[in-house]
Design an enzyme around this catalytic site. Structure first.
Site, mmCIF file in Angstrom:
data_model
loop_
_atom_site.group_PDB
_atom_site.id
_atom_site.type_symbol
_atom_site.label_atom_id
_atom_site.label_comp_id
_atom_site.label_asym_id
_atom_site.label_seq_id
_atom_site.Cartn_x
_atom_site.Cartn_y
_atom_site.Cartn_z
ATOM 1 N N GLU A 23 7.280 5.725 -8.633
ATOM 2 C CA GLU A 23 5.590 5.406 -8.709
ATOM 3 C C GLU A 23 4.973 6.328 -7.777
ATOM 4 O O GLU A 23 3.897 6.798 -8.105
ATOM 5 C CB GLU A 23 5.509 3.930 -8.077
ATOM 6 C CG GLU A 23 6.059 2.730 -9.084
ATOM 7 C CD GLU A 23 5.843 1.396 -8.449
ATOM 8 O OE1 GLU A 23 5.073 1.406 -7.518
ATOM 9 O OE2 GLU A 23 6.226 0.445 -9.043
ATOM 10 N N ARG A 53 -14.164 -15.851 -10.759
ATOM 11 C CA ARG A 53 -13.872 -14.422 -10.798
ATOM 12 C C ARG A 53 -15.099 -13.507 -10.791
ATOM 13 O O ARG A 53 -15.057 -12.178 -10.322
ATOM 14 C CB ARG A 53 -13.212 -14.292 -12.037
ATOM 15 C CG ARG A 53 -11.484 -14.801 -11.922
ATOM 16 C CD ARG A 53 -10.525 -14.427 -13.013
ATOM 17 N NE ARG A 53 -9.547 -15.211 -13.080
ATOM 18 C CZ ARG A 53 -8.290 -14.788 -12.567
ATOM 19 N NH1 ARG A 53 -8.445 -13.362 -12.134
ATOM 20 N NH2 ARG A 53 -7.354 -15.421 -12.093
ATOM 21 N N ILE A 73 -6.652 -9.976 -11.716
ATOM 22 C CA ILE A 73 -7.123 -9.400 -12.866
ATOM 23 C C ILE A 73 -8.642 -9.242 -12.864
ATOM 24 O O ILE A 73 -9.501 -10.179 -12.262
ATOM 25 C CB ILE A 73 -6.895 -10.697 -13.981
ATOM 26 C CG1 ILE A 73 -5.299 -10.836 -14.245
ATOM 27 C CG2 ILE A 73 -7.290 -10.491 -15.497
ATOM 28 C CD1 ILE A 73 -4.905 -12.086 -15.273
ATOM 29 N N LEU A 74 -9.394 -8.051 -13.299
ATOM 30 C CA LEU A 74 -10.542 -8.046 -13.324
ATOM 31 C C LEU A 74 -11.442 -8.389 -14.564
ATOM 32 O O LEU A 74 -10.738 -8.471 -15.634
ATOM 33 C CB LEU A 74 -10.846 -6.743 -12.872
ATOM 34 C CG LEU A 74 -10.052 -6.134 -11.563
ATOM 35 C CD1 LEU A 74 -9.894 -4.480 -11.959
ATOM 36 C CD2 LEU A 74 -11.023 -6.341 -10.655
ATOM 37 N N ASN A 84 1.777 3.022 -2.641
ATOM 38 C CA ASN A 84 1.217 3.818 -3.533
ATOM 39 C C ASN A 84 -0.029 4.601 -3.027
ATOM 40 O O ASN A 84 -0.247 5.751 -3.261
ATOM 41 C CB ASN A 84 0.903 3.129 -4.747
ATOM 42 C CG ASN A 84 2.191 3.080 -5.622
ATOM 43 O OD1 ASN A 84 2.746 4.195 -6.305
ATOM 44 N ND2 ASN A 84 2.742 1.898 -5.730
ATOM 45 N N HIS A 95 1.538 0.169 -13.484
ATOM 46 C CA HIS A 95 2.211 -0.840 -13.735
ATOM 47 C C HIS A 95 3.513 -0.576 -13.834
ATOM 48 O O HIS A 95 4.217 0.129 -14.541
ATOM 49 C CB HIS A 95 1.679 -1.233 -15.227
ATOM 50 C CG HIS A 95 2.322 -2.750 -15.487
ATOM 51 N ND1 HIS A 95 1.846 -3.723 -15.089
ATOM 52 C CD2 HIS A 95 3.388 -3.060 -16.430
ATOM 53 C CE1 HIS A 95 2.670 -4.687 -15.680
ATOM 54 N NE2 HIS A 95 3.577 -4.247 -16.396
ATOM 55 N N GLY A 147 0.682 -1.272 -0.103
ATOM 56 C CA GLY A 147 -0.016 0.017 -0.288
ATOM 57 C C GLY A 147 0.885 1.334 -0.055
ATOM 58 O O GLY A 147 0.515 2.316 0.484
#
Ligand code: NHR
Ligand code: GAR
Length: 221
Positions: A181, A72, A99-100, A21, A116, A19
């Site tokens: 980042e 998912r 992955i969504l 970022n 990313h 966490g």
């Protein structure tokens, strides 16, 4: 309308781990650099440091553990439900590692960002630092992009380029990238909440001008 009195943008952050970022964005909100407020943090993993950071910052947080769902679609359905409780203007993936589904992406399209750790379109997927080093690249970096149904393939907003040094290890390179980042993600979020960055028909625009494939580039040498 009284834009100067408008409420701060409502931001939900999805995490899976440390966490850092999320914290960088939270601090930029707190200092009013970003005209926004992180109103909720959701982790797909229990017990991670990002949840401790949220508690420390007095930001509501919850866990939606993907291992408790049989598909998912079910997991994303619960995630959508939790996110919608907050009524967000923006959903930020910050080290989120699941992955969504296309349904999820469509629901939040145009207000869903990811960071990313590569110079996209190079090195989609995982283990990016190792892959850049093994390829003999002289430069590596990190990209903030809009999320589309195409994994790591949505249009770029901003990227930071860092050198790969002769004596780098995967860890030293990762650290150099992560410092950037924490610079570029708050910038991208700031621009988004100011309405300067938009996605239209799969392309990203900055102040209504189409962005190049790389997004805006920041060179750090
Ligand atoms: N979902 C969609 N639809 N599109 C993107 O661009 C997404 C996304 C979900 C996450 C982050 C992404 C990255 O920045 C992201 C972008 C995880 C994986 C992965 O393979 C790939 C890309 C990203 C994040 N995840 C494994 C999975 O089966 C699990 C890996 C793990 O749990 O450690 O979901 O790199
Ligand atoms: C970051 O380095 C981010 O680039 C990377 O995970 C880290 C999360 O750190 N993201 C991915 O690899 C996405 N697949 P954080 O939890 O401290 O923000």
């Amino acid at each position: 309308m009284h834009p100067e009195q408008a409420e701060p943008a409502r931001i939900v952050v999805l995490i899976s781990g440390s966490g850092s970022n999320f914290q960088a964005i939270a601090e930029a909100c707190k200092s009013k650099e970003i005209d926004g407020e992180i109103i909720g943090v959701i982790s797909n993993r229990p017990g991670v440091m990002g949840l401790d950071r949220a508690k420390q910052l007095d930001i509501p947080c919850s866990v939606v553990d993907h291992t408790e769902y049989s598909s998912r679609e079910e997991f994303d359905g619960k995630l959508i439900h939790e996110i919608e409780q907050y009524g967000p203007d923006l959903v930020v993936l910050a080290g989120f590692m699941r992955i969504l589904t296309p349904d999820f992406v469509r629901r939040f399209k145009g207000r869903l960002l990811n960071i990313h750790p590569s110079l996209l379109p190079k090195y989609k997927g995982l283990h990016t630092h190792k892959r850049a080093m093994e390829a003999g690249d002289k430069e590596h970096g990190v990209t903030v992009h809009f999320v589309s149904e195409d994994l790591d393939g949505g249009p770029n907003i901003i990227q930071a380029v860092v050198p790969i040094l002769d004596d780098d290890s995967e860890a030293s390179l990762k650290t150099r990238v992560q410092q950037q980042e924490h610079v570029i993600y708050p910038i991208a979020v700031k621009w988004f909440v100011e309405g300067r960055i938009t996605m239209i028909k799969g392309d990203a625009y900055f102040d209504s001008e189409a962005l190049p494939e790389t997004g805006l580039q920041l060179n750090v040498n």
